[in-house]
Design a protein around this motif. Structure first.
Motif, PDB file in Angstrom:
ATOM      1  N   THR A   2       0.995  -1.329   0.073  1.00  0.00           N
ATOM      2  CA  THR A   2      -0.160   0.000   0.040  1.00  0.00           C
ATOM      3  C   THR A   2       1.013   1.343  -0.090  1.00  0.00           C
ATOM      4  OG1 THR A   2      -0.220  -0.065   2.484  1.00  0.00           O
ATOM      5  CG2 THR A   2      -1.876  -1.122   1.152  1.00  0.00           C
ATOM      6  N   ARG A  94      -2.140   4.648  12.392  1.00  0.00           N
ATOM      7  CA  ARG A  94      -2.273   3.152  12.234  1.00  0.00           C
ATOM      8  C   ARG A  94      -1.245   2.726  13.268  1.00  0.00           C
ATOM      9  NH1 ARG A  94      -1.182  -0.163   6.674  1.00  0.00           N
ATOM     10  NH2 ARG A  94      -2.986   1.233   6.022  1.00  0.00           N
ATOM     11  N   ASP A 107       7.445  -2.578   6.678  1.00  0.00           N
ATOM     12  CA  ASP A 107       6.316  -3.483   7.153  1.00  0.00           C
ATOM     13  C   ASP A 107       5.598  -3.247   8.384  1.00  0.00           C
ATOM     14  OD1 ASP A 107       5.675  -5.968   8.984  1.00  0.00           O
ATOM     15  OD2 ASP A 107       5.385  -6.758   6.952  1.00  0.00           O
ATOM     16  N   THR A 111       1.723  -5.716   6.802  1.00  0.00           N
ATOM     17  CA  THR A 111       1.189  -5.020   5.645  1.00  0.00           C
ATOM     18  C   THR A 111       2.520  -4.273   5.156  1.00  0.00           C
ATOM     19  OG1 THR A 111      -1.068  -4.651   6.528  1.00  0.00           O
ATOM     20  CG2 THR A 111      -0.187  -3.098   4.644  1.00  0.00           C
TER      21      THR A 111
END
Length: 454
Positions: A2, A94, A107, A111
């Motif tokens: 992403t 996040r 990472d 993700t």
């Protein structure tokens, strides 16, 4: 994988918040990755709880009331920087643990994020010395000391630096018998000897036992906690607080995978613009090993984010950043010390608190003001010379230091500080009286040449 973010900030403490807010304010798409709640050490285990307890102890509050107030204050301040508050500022948050897997690839709990530009702001954690037996002792650090439900009957504080001194005095005022063990021959060894002398004298009057020049060589748990010192003596206490500095938090980041160099102490290596050795990578705050203060971290974060997003880069210059130790009296400094100014033609103005009317009215005459000035190029000491630094030990030193900080930042003539009318009787009036010594005699005192040893 992403992406889609202009800047990824790793770490939610002061430096990370400074970076994220600066970037969002400039219109950038920002992702803040943090493995704990935003706010970091300062909000939960640093400035906010410690200063709340310091204030409460100074006002004579019972420990139970102080702890309740501390927790309320933490919650109040944390609410201004939590994920919801940051989302309202267009900052995406996040929660997760970040790890570099390649240059520009991060990472976060499985993700992988593409991060062409990023700021590492993971802060620092308490450093624990390798004293034999210490690992088997239930010692406290700044990450756990604020969890105490009751003030211990007796407390050993290992470390006489800023944190150790602040918490030693705080717990002594809650009725705890406190012993400070410091390896150096004086408290606050990072400050001038005159500062150490004042704080040591105050501590002695308040019943704090000082073991200076004392090296802990073994720890045990006989009847509480015992430290054996290099001279063969022992120190006993119900609890032990380890306050021996901090180490950078980089474990698990895998900095080499990103091409980020670290020094031999683990701090991220940065240049004058806070750039790391990896393209697009910047770092800010305690993880860099630069000034270990919340306000410095926030400033570094803002500069790092600005440099990551702009071709016009700003240098980080800590010269005018003030330091404050929140003992009573407070200790504050900015710029050069007297000893550091000797090679620059420094002159020093000195004002003891015993000659400062506001201190006399408050019955708080421990301490002093020193201002350091040096010659300007071509102009020499005209106008008193340029303000280079200041050290203040006083009841309100943390507030008084900002006028000298402005003077250092702007290269102000000492005479301008002396000319500015200060309200009487205020603590800051002492700054004016000291500054005036560079141009005339005040109370029989004039500025003198700086000396290497005081």
């Amino acid at each position: 994988m992403t992406g889609g973010h202009d800047l990824v900030v790793i770490g939610g403490g002061a430096a990370g918040l400074g970076a994220a807010r600066a970037a969002a304010g400039a219109g950038a798409r920002v992702l803040l990755v943090t493995d704990g709640p935003p706010g970091g050490d300062c909000t939960f285990t640093g400035c906010v709880p410690s200063k709340t307890l310091i204030e409460a102890a100074g006002r004579g509050l019972p420990f139970d009331d102080a702890v309740r107030r501390m927790r309320s204050v933490i919650a109040q301040i944390a609410a201004t920087e939590d994920a919801a508050a940051l989302r309202a500022e267009s900052i995406e948050v996040r929660r997760g643990r970040a790890r570099f897997v390649a240059p520009g690839r991060i990472d976060v709990d499985g993700t992988v994020l593409a991060a062409r530009r990023y700021v590492v702001a993971t802060g620092a954690a308490p450093a624990v010395p390798s004293v034999p037996g210490l690992a088997d002792v239930p010692y406290l650090t700044t990450e756990t000391v604020f969890d105490l439900a009751a003030a211990p009957g007796s407390l050993i504080v290992l470390g006489g630096g800023p944190v150790g001194c602040e918490l030693a005095q705080t717990y002594a005022r809650f009725g705890t018998r406190v012993t400070v063990v410091e390896a150096a021959d004086r408290l606050l060894p990072g400050h001038e000897p005159a500062v150490s002398a004042v704080i040591a004298d105050v501590f002695a009057r308040e019943g704090i036992t000082l073991r200076l020049g004392a090296q802990a060589i073994e720890a045990g748990t006989t009847g509480g906690v015992t430290l054996r010192l290099a001279d063969g003596s022992q120190v006993h206490g119900d609890r032990l607080l380890v306050a021996t500095g901090r180490r950078p938090t980089t474990g698990g980041l895998d900095l080499p995978a990103a091409g980020i160099a670290a020094d031999d102490r683990g701090h991220v290596v940065t240049d004058a613009h806070l750039a790391t050795t990896a393209p697009g990578g910047y770092a800010a705050g305690d993880v860099t090993g630069r000034m270990p203060f919340t306000h410095a971290a926030f400033a570094m974060g803002r500069i790092a984010a600005g440099n990551a997003l702009s071709r016009r880069r700003q240098r980080y210059d800590p010269a005018a950043t003030p330091w404050v130790v929140f003992t009573d009296p407070e200790v504050a400094r900015v710029g050069l010390t007297e000893a550091q100014s000797v090679g620059r033609g420094g002159r020093v103005a000195y004002l003891p608190m015993t000659e400062m009317d506001r201190a006399v009215t408050a019955d708080a005459t421990d301490g002093f003001v020193t201002l350091v000035a040096g010659p300007r190029r071509l102009l020499g000491n005209l106008g008193g010379g340029r303000i280079l630094g200041a050290t203040v030990v006083a009841g309100r030193a943390g507030e008084m230091i900002h006028e000298p900080a402005l003077a250092v930042a702007t290269g102000m003539f000492a005479g301008r500080l002396a000319q500015a009318t200060h309200a009487y009787p205020t603590w800051s009036y002492g700054i004016q009286l000291a500054a005036a010594q560079f141009v005339t005699a005040i109370g029989g005192r004039r500025a003198r040449p700086a000396r290497a040893v005081r």
